[in-house]
Design an enzyme around this catalytic site. Structure first.
Site, PDB file in Angstrom:
ATOM      1  N   ILE A   1      34.004  34.622  36.454  1.00  0.00           N
ATOM      2  CA  ILE A   1      33.824  35.395  37.833  1.00  0.00           C
ATOM      3  C   ILE A   1      34.502  36.629  37.801  1.00  0.00           C
ATOM      4  CG2 ILE A   1      33.231  33.146  38.896  1.00  0.00           C
ATOM      5  CD1 ILE A   1      36.311  33.393  39.838  1.00  0.00           C
ATOM      6  N   TYR A   2      35.421  36.872  36.697  1.00  0.00           N
ATOM      7  CA  TYR A   2      36.424  37.897  36.911  1.00  0.00           C
ATOM      8  C   TYR A   2      35.596  39.362  37.213  1.00  0.00           C
ATOM      9  CZ  TYR A   2      40.376  35.065  35.503  1.00  0.00           C
ATOM     10  OH  TYR A   2      41.381  34.163  35.365  1.00  0.00           O
ATOM     11  N   THR A   3      36.081  40.191  38.324  1.00  0.00           N
ATOM     12  CA  THR A   3      35.517  41.405  38.652  1.00  0.00           C
ATOM     13  C   THR A   3      33.940  41.357  38.645  1.00  0.00           C
ATOM     14  OG1 THR A   3      35.918  42.373  36.202  1.00  0.00           O
ATOM     15  CG2 THR A   3      37.655  42.917  37.982  1.00  0.00           C
ATOM     16  N   GLY A   4      33.575  40.205  39.068  1.00  0.00           N
ATOM     17  CA  GLY A   4      31.833  40.001  39.201  1.00  0.00           C
ATOM     18  C   GLY A   4      31.274  40.256  37.876  1.00  0.00           C
ATOM     19  N   GLY A   5      32.151  39.731  36.842  1.00  0.00           N
ATOM     20  CA  GLY A   5      31.517  39.839  35.518  1.00  0.00           C
ATOM     21  C   GLY A   5      31.865  41.141  34.477  1.00  0.00           C
TER      22      GLY A   5
END
Length: 309
Positions: free
Chosen positions: A51-55
């Protein structure tokens, strides 16, 4: 740089782990410089998540390793099965889908460390371990762990694994810091209390701490009167934590160190294997973390810092 061993993976894991929750395509060059500097300092482990920075975090890391040709120098810790707008999703389908996408983004056939980002206590641990062990058998994961699981669920899971000849959790990744959380920073997050630390000491299970420096609480930028950072006020502002800060300042003077270095040393000097995820973005911040990681604290000093003496 010091390293620990995590059961299941063939690589040593650096005590400092590079955080990447700010990596974006727009700032790729900065991320690449950060990774280069971390490697040069002796670090080899990077923390990311589906999930980090939308991938973008995983994609930036994948691009970096491909361009540098240095995948073999890294230990990758990524996480999946985070809840979404519909609620918890700690089940086989989510694990399978998130891991496949993470590997694609990272441009690698496998990762050394894989953790579940959240827990769903309504799902039996056996179902979860069976799903994860399928990927261990397939060679896409070397070692499994859990982020934000209670020690009771971890123990239940590892007892199940032992009874069913499965690989259990080789590490845990909650928040552990000298400043104690009043409440979870994000919904479903777990901070290690004394009971959790006592369990880790008995089990000698490695703990990989996120927000290991309490999100800047020990930088000297915050006071009881300054309340503009609502999250920090909500999570870390308490009389006990101000006293921990005062004691860290006092010990820092004695050891010719900074207060935030003492806070980092607190995490790394626990009586069990511990690593700290750090967010260092500048050479000065990285140097500070490297120096802090080298500070040795006695058990008496740890207890005094933590108000237990």
């Amino acid at each position: 740089m010091e390293y620990i061993r995590i059961e299941g993976t063939h690589k040593s894991v650096s005590r400092l782990i590079k955080g990447s929750d700010y990596f974006t395509h727009e700032d790729y060059d900065t991320a690449a410089r950060n990774l280069d500097a971390f490697l040069e300092a002796g670090g080899n482990t990077i923390d990311t998540a589906y999930i980090y920075t939308g991938g973008q975090s995983e994609e930036v890391i994948g691009r970096y390793m491909k361009e540098k040709g240095n995948r073999d120098q890294w230990v990758i810790l990524t996480k999946g099965a985070h809840h979404d707008q519909n609620g918890p999703r700690v089940h086989r389908a989510a694990i399978d889908a998130d891991l496949a996408r993470s590997l694609e983004r990272l441009q690698t056939p496998s990762v050394e460390l894989y953790a579940l980002h959240r827990d769903d206590p309504s799902v039996p641990v056996g179902e979860i371990l069976e799903a994860l062990n399928r990927h261990i058998e397939a060679g896409t994961i070397e070692a499994i762990g859990a982020s934000n699981w209670t020690w009771q669920r971890l123990q239940e899971a590892n007892e199940y694994a032992a009874a069913h000849e499965l690989q259990g959790f080789s590490f845990s990744s909650p928040n552990l810091s000298l400043a104690k959380a009043n409440e979870p920073f994000w919904s479903g997050c777990v901070s290690a209390d004394q009971e959790t630390c006592d369990w880790h000491e008995r089990q000698q299970l490695p703990l990989l701490s996120w927000s290991s420096q309490a999100r800047g609480f020990f930088t000297g930028q915050f006071t009881p009167e300054r309340r503009d950072n609502e999250d920090l006020v909500r999570v870390f502002y308490s009389e006990d934590n101000w006293e921990r800060l005062r004691r860290a300042e006092q010990l820092a003077d004695q050891k010719n160190a900074s207060t935030i270095q003492i806070a980092l040393a607190y995490v790394l000097n626990q009586p069990f294997p511990a690593c700290a995820v750090i967010g260092a973005r500048t050479p000065a911040e990285l140097e500070s973390c490297a120096e802090g990681a080298g500070i040795k604290l006695t058990q008496e000093e740890l207890q005094w810092l933590d108000l237990r003496k």
